[in-house]
Write a protein that holds these residues in place. Structure first.
Motif, PDB file in Angstrom:
ATOM      1  N   THR A   9     -23.253 -79.760  15.537  1.00  0.00           N
ATOM      2  CA  THR A   9     -22.177 -80.174  14.651  1.00  0.00           C
ATOM      3  C   THR A   9     -20.885 -79.470  15.031  1.00  0.00           C
ATOM      4  OG1 THR A   9     -22.606 -78.399  13.086  1.00  0.00           O
ATOM      5  CG2 THR A   9     -23.867 -80.438  12.801  1.00  0.00           C
ATOM      6  N   PRO A  10     -19.740 -80.019  14.619  1.00  0.00           N
ATOM      7  CA  PRO A  10     -18.473 -79.322  14.880  1.00  0.00           C
ATOM      8  C   PRO A  10     -18.469 -77.900  14.335  1.00  0.00           C
ATOM      9  CG  PRO A  10     -18.064 -81.565  14.187  1.00  0.00           C
ATOM     10  CD  PRO A  10     -19.543 -81.345  14.014  1.00  0.00           C
ATOM     11  N   ARG A  11     -19.103 -77.708  13.173  1.00  0.00           N
ATOM     12  CA  ARG A  11     -19.144 -76.365  12.586  1.00  0.00           C
ATOM     13  C   ARG A  11     -19.953 -75.412  13.470  1.00  0.00           C
ATOM     14  NH1 ARG A  11     -21.222 -74.896   6.425  1.00  0.00           N
ATOM     15  NH2 ARG A  11     -20.825 -72.644   6.550  1.00  0.00           N
ATOM     16  N   ALA A  12     -21.080 -75.917  14.004  1.00  0.00           N
ATOM     17  CA  ALA A  12     -21.900 -75.072  14.874  1.00  0.00           C
ATOM     18  C   ALA A  12     -21.160 -74.747  16.163  1.00  0.00           C
ATOM     19  CB  ALA A  12     -23.221 -75.769  15.184  1.00  0.00           C
ATOM     20  N   ARG A  13     -20.437 -75.724  16.697  1.00  0.00           N
ATOM     21  CA  ARG A  13     -19.660 -75.474  17.915  1.00  0.00           C
ATOM     22  C   ARG A  13     -18.560 -74.456  17.659  1.00  0.00           C
ATOM     23  NH1 ARG A  13     -20.255 -81.135  18.602  1.00  0.00           N
ATOM     24  NH2 ARG A  13     -18.165 -81.509  17.754  1.00  0.00           N
ATOM     25  N   ALA A  14     -17.915 -74.556  16.496  1.00  0.00           N
ATOM     26  CA  ALA A  14     -16.848 -73.609  16.160  1.00  0.00           C
ATOM     27  C   ALA A  14     -17.415 -72.197  16.009  1.00  0.00           C
ATOM     28  CB  ALA A  14     -16.153 -74.038  14.882  1.00  0.00           C
ATOM     29  N   ARG A  15     -18.591 -72.106  15.397  1.00  0.00           N
ATOM     30  CA  ARG A  15     -19.214 -70.789  15.223  1.00  0.00           C
ATOM     31  C   ARG A  15     -19.581 -70.188  16.576  1.00  0.00           C
ATOM     32  NH1 ARG A  15     -21.451 -67.701  11.353  1.00  0.00           N
ATOM     33  NH2 ARG A  15     -23.153 -66.318  11.980  1.00  0.00           N
ATOM     34  N   ALA A  16     -20.132 -71.024  17.458  1.00  0.00           N
ATOM     35  CA  ALA A  16     -20.504 -70.542  18.789  1.00  0.00           C
ATOM     36  C   ALA A  16     -19.269 -70.084  19.556  1.00  0.00           C
ATOM     37  CB  ALA A  16     -21.230 -71.641  19.555  1.00  0.00           C
ATOM     38  N   GLN A  17     -18.170 -70.796  19.414  1.00  0.00           N
ATOM     39  CA  GLN A  17     -16.939 -70.417  20.102  1.00  0.00           C
ATOM     40  C   GLN A  17     -16.405 -69.097  19.571  1.00  0.00           C
ATOM     41  OE1 GLN A  17     -15.342 -71.914  22.830  1.00  0.00           O
ATOM     42  NE2 GLN A  17     -14.335 -69.917  22.716  1.00  0.00           N
ATOM     43  N   THR A  18     -16.485 -68.907  18.253  1.00  0.00           N
ATOM     44  CA  THR A  18     -16.016 -67.657  17.658  1.00  0.00           C
ATOM     45  C   THR A  18     -16.857 -66.483  18.160  1.00  0.00           C
ATOM     46  OG1 THR A  18     -15.219 -68.791  15.674  1.00  0.00           O
ATOM     47  CG2 THR A  18     -15.590 -66.423  15.501  1.00  0.00           C
ATOM     48  N   MET A  19     -18.188 -66.671  18.204  1.00  0.00           N
ATOM     49  CA  MET A  19     -19.050 -65.606  18.717  1.00  0.00           C
ATOM     50  C   MET A  19     -18.715 -65.290  20.171  1.00  0.00           C
ATOM     51  SD  MET A  19     -21.140 -63.941  16.838  1.00  0.00           S
ATOM     52  CE  MET A  19     -21.906 -63.199  18.261  1.00  0.00           C
ATOM     53  N   SER A  20     -18.457 -66.343  20.952  1.00  0.00           N
ATOM     54  CA  SER A  20     -18.078 -66.139  22.347  1.00  0.00           C
ATOM     55  C   SER A  20     -16.780 -65.347  22.456  1.00  0.00           C
ATOM     56  CB  SER A  20     -17.939 -67.497  23.040  1.00  0.00           C
ATOM     57  OG  SER A  20     -17.518 -67.342  24.378  1.00  0.00           O
ATOM     58  N   ASP A  21     -15.818 -65.660  21.581  1.00  0.00           N
ATOM     59  CA  ASP A  21     -14.536 -64.940  21.592  1.00  0.00           C
ATOM     60  C   ASP A  21     -14.722 -63.484  21.175  1.00  0.00           C
ATOM     61  OD1 ASP A  21     -13.194 -67.206  22.411  1.00  0.00           O
ATOM     62  OD2 ASP A  21     -12.582 -67.796  20.390  1.00  0.00           O
ATOM     63  N   ILE A  22     -15.573 -63.251  20.186  1.00  0.00           N
ATOM     64  CA  ILE A  22     -15.830 -61.878  19.733  1.00  0.00           C
ATOM     65  C   ILE A  22     -16.408 -61.052  20.870  1.00  0.00           C
ATOM     66  CG2 ILE A  22     -17.325 -60.466  18.246  1.00  0.00           C
ATOM     67  CD1 ILE A  22     -16.986 -62.643  16.092  1.00  0.00           C
ATOM     68  N   LEU A  23     -17.386 -61.608  21.580  1.00  0.00           N
ATOM     69  CA  LEU A  23     -18.022 -60.871  22.667  1.00  0.00           C
ATOM     70  C   LEU A  23     -17.064 -60.685  23.845  1.00  0.00           C
ATOM     71  CD1 LEU A  23     -21.605 -62.404  22.592  1.00  0.00           C
ATOM     72  CD2 LEU A  23     -20.894 -60.143  21.816  1.00  0.00           C
ATOM     73  N   ARG A  24     -16.236 -61.687  24.104  1.00  0.00           N
ATOM     74  CA  ARG A  24     -15.255 -61.551  25.186  1.00  0.00           C
ATOM     75  C   ARG A  24     -14.274 -60.424  24.884  1.00  0.00           C
ATOM     76  NH1 ARG A  24     -10.346 -63.214  25.026  1.00  0.00           N
ATOM     77  NH2 ARG A  24     -10.767 -64.725  23.356  1.00  0.00           N
ATOM     78  N   ILE A  25     -13.759 -60.391  23.675  1.00  0.00           N
ATOM     79  CA  ILE A  25     -12.817 -59.345  23.288  1.00  0.00           C
ATOM     80  C   ILE A  25     -13.501 -57.982  23.285  1.00  0.00           C
ATOM     81  CG2 ILE A  25     -11.401 -58.480  21.381  1.00  0.00           C
ATOM     82  CD1 ILE A  25     -10.871 -61.448  20.669  1.00  0.00           C
ATOM     83  N   ALA A  26     -14.746 -57.950  22.813  1.00  0.00           N
ATOM     84  CA  ALA A  26     -15.491 -56.687  22.797  1.00  0.00           C
ATOM     85  C   ALA A  26     -15.681 -56.153  24.216  1.00  0.00           C
ATOM     86  CB  ALA A  26     -16.844 -56.878  22.119  1.00  0.00           C
ATOM     87  N   ARG A  27     -15.943 -57.047  25.174  1.00  0.00           N
ATOM     88  CA  ARG A  27     -16.088 -56.602  26.562  1.00  0.00           C
ATOM     89  C   ARG A  27     -14.767 -56.067  27.107  1.00  0.00           C
ATOM     90  NH1 ARG A  27     -19.322 -61.279  27.040  1.00  0.00           N
ATOM     91  NH2 ARG A  27     -17.626 -62.428  28.072  1.00  0.00           N
ATOM     92  N   GLU A  28     -13.656 -56.682  26.704  1.00  0.00           N
ATOM     93  CA  GLU A  28     -12.345 -56.177  27.115  1.00  0.00           C
ATOM     94  C   GLU A  28     -12.113 -54.783  26.558  1.00  0.00           C
ATOM     95  OE1 GLU A  28      -9.677 -59.137  25.685  1.00  0.00           O
ATOM     96  OE2 GLU A  28     -10.230 -60.635  27.210  1.00  0.00           O
ATOM     97  N   HIS A  29     -12.474 -54.570  25.288  1.00  0.00           N
ATOM     98  CA  HIS A  29     -12.320 -53.244  24.676  1.00  0.00           C
ATOM     99  C   HIS A  29     -13.254 -52.236  25.335  1.00  0.00           C
ATOM    100  CE1 HIS A  29     -10.344 -54.617  20.637  1.00  0.00           C
ATOM    101  NE2 HIS A  29      -9.829 -55.213  21.692  1.00  0.00           N
ATOM    102  N   LEU A  30     -14.452 -52.704  25.693  1.00  0.00           N
ATOM    103  CA  LEU A  30     -15.410 -51.833  26.381  1.00  0.00           C
ATOM    104  C   LEU A  30     -14.811 -51.333  27.688  1.00  0.00           C
ATOM    105  CD1 LEU A  30     -18.422 -50.838  26.254  1.00  0.00           C
ATOM    106  CD2 LEU A  30     -18.978 -52.849  27.651  1.00  0.00           C
TER     107      LEU A  30
END
Length: 235
Positions: A9-30
């Motif tokens: 669903t669009p909601r599931a895709r949006a959630r997956a994208q947000t999780m991907s963004d969180i992990l990407r930013i976390a790796r940058e901070h790491l």
């Protein structure tokens, strides 16, 4: 044949994208601040949301670290698998390829490698039930390569068997049973040494433990380590 179609669903895709963004930013901070300085508030700030929004996806800093650890082990395992995908059917050459793939990934992702194999993060313990399987992917690949070399009689048995105590021998028996492989104690002892030596050599390079002016060609230094791994193994 009836095929099951996974509906996203669009909601599931949006959630997956947000999780991907969180992990990407976390790796940058790491990469910039290290694991000890990792903060959900800082991740939320860079994501452009309030911290409570991030907590709906990740419960705590430790949860975020665990996600990074699992993703890191999987990224390393994927890199090794990709390098071996078209490799020749030669256990010794596959050992070399595995070593080079680990080295290449670690140099490309030093902060991520440091989270997995560097100094432990104060106050954080990786949950075994979530990290052991991804964390042993490369180790299992190495041991299976060594088991294949032994099965093909490519390994020379030492003139004197290594000093394996009864306690360590029981550990080796459990490992053999768990991974369904046929390796005698002397070969498992060598596999253990190869594993530790490989990651020690990689860590020396990633963490610049040689010193900046010691070696001109670090790649050639690592090739010397690979040759030593073969000698240790008896190949």
């Amino acid at each position: 044949m009836v095929r099951l179609v996974r509906v996203t669903t669009p909601r599931a895709r949006a959630r997956a994208q947000t999780m991907s963004d969180i992990l990407r930013i976390a790796r940058e901070h790491l990469a910039t601040g290290g694991a000890s300085a990792l903060s959900l508030r800082a991740v939320a700030r860079d994501l452009g949301v309030v911290s409570s929004a991030v907590y709906r996806y990740v419960r705590s800093r430790d949860e975020l670290l665990t996600l990074l650890v699992v993703d890191g082990y999987d990224a390393l395992g994927d890199a090794v698998d990709a390098a071996l995908a078209d490799a020749v059917d030669d256990p010794v050459e596959r050992l070399r390829i595995t070593a080079r793939a680990v080295h290449t990934w670690a140099l490309a992702e030093p902060a991520w490698y440091g989270l997995l194999f560097g100094t432990p993060v104060p106050g954080y313990t990786a949950p075994a039930e979530r990290t052991v399987i991804p964390g042993t992917r490369v180790i299992l690949t190495l041991v299976r390569i060594i088991a294949e070399a032994h099965a093909r009689q490519l390994l020379t048995r030492p003139a004197v068997d290594p000093p394996v105590s009864s306690t360590l021998s029981r550990d080796f028996t459990r490992i053999r049973d768990e991974f369904d492989m046929d390796l005698p104690d002397w070969a498992l002892a060598r596999a253990l040494t190869v594993w530790c030596t490989l990651f020690g050599a990689v860590s020396f390079d990633v963490f610049d433990m040689y010193g900046g002016d010691t070696f001109t060609d670090r790649g050639q230094v690592f090739e010397l380590h690979i040759a030593a791994l073969e000698s240790l193994l008896g190949a």
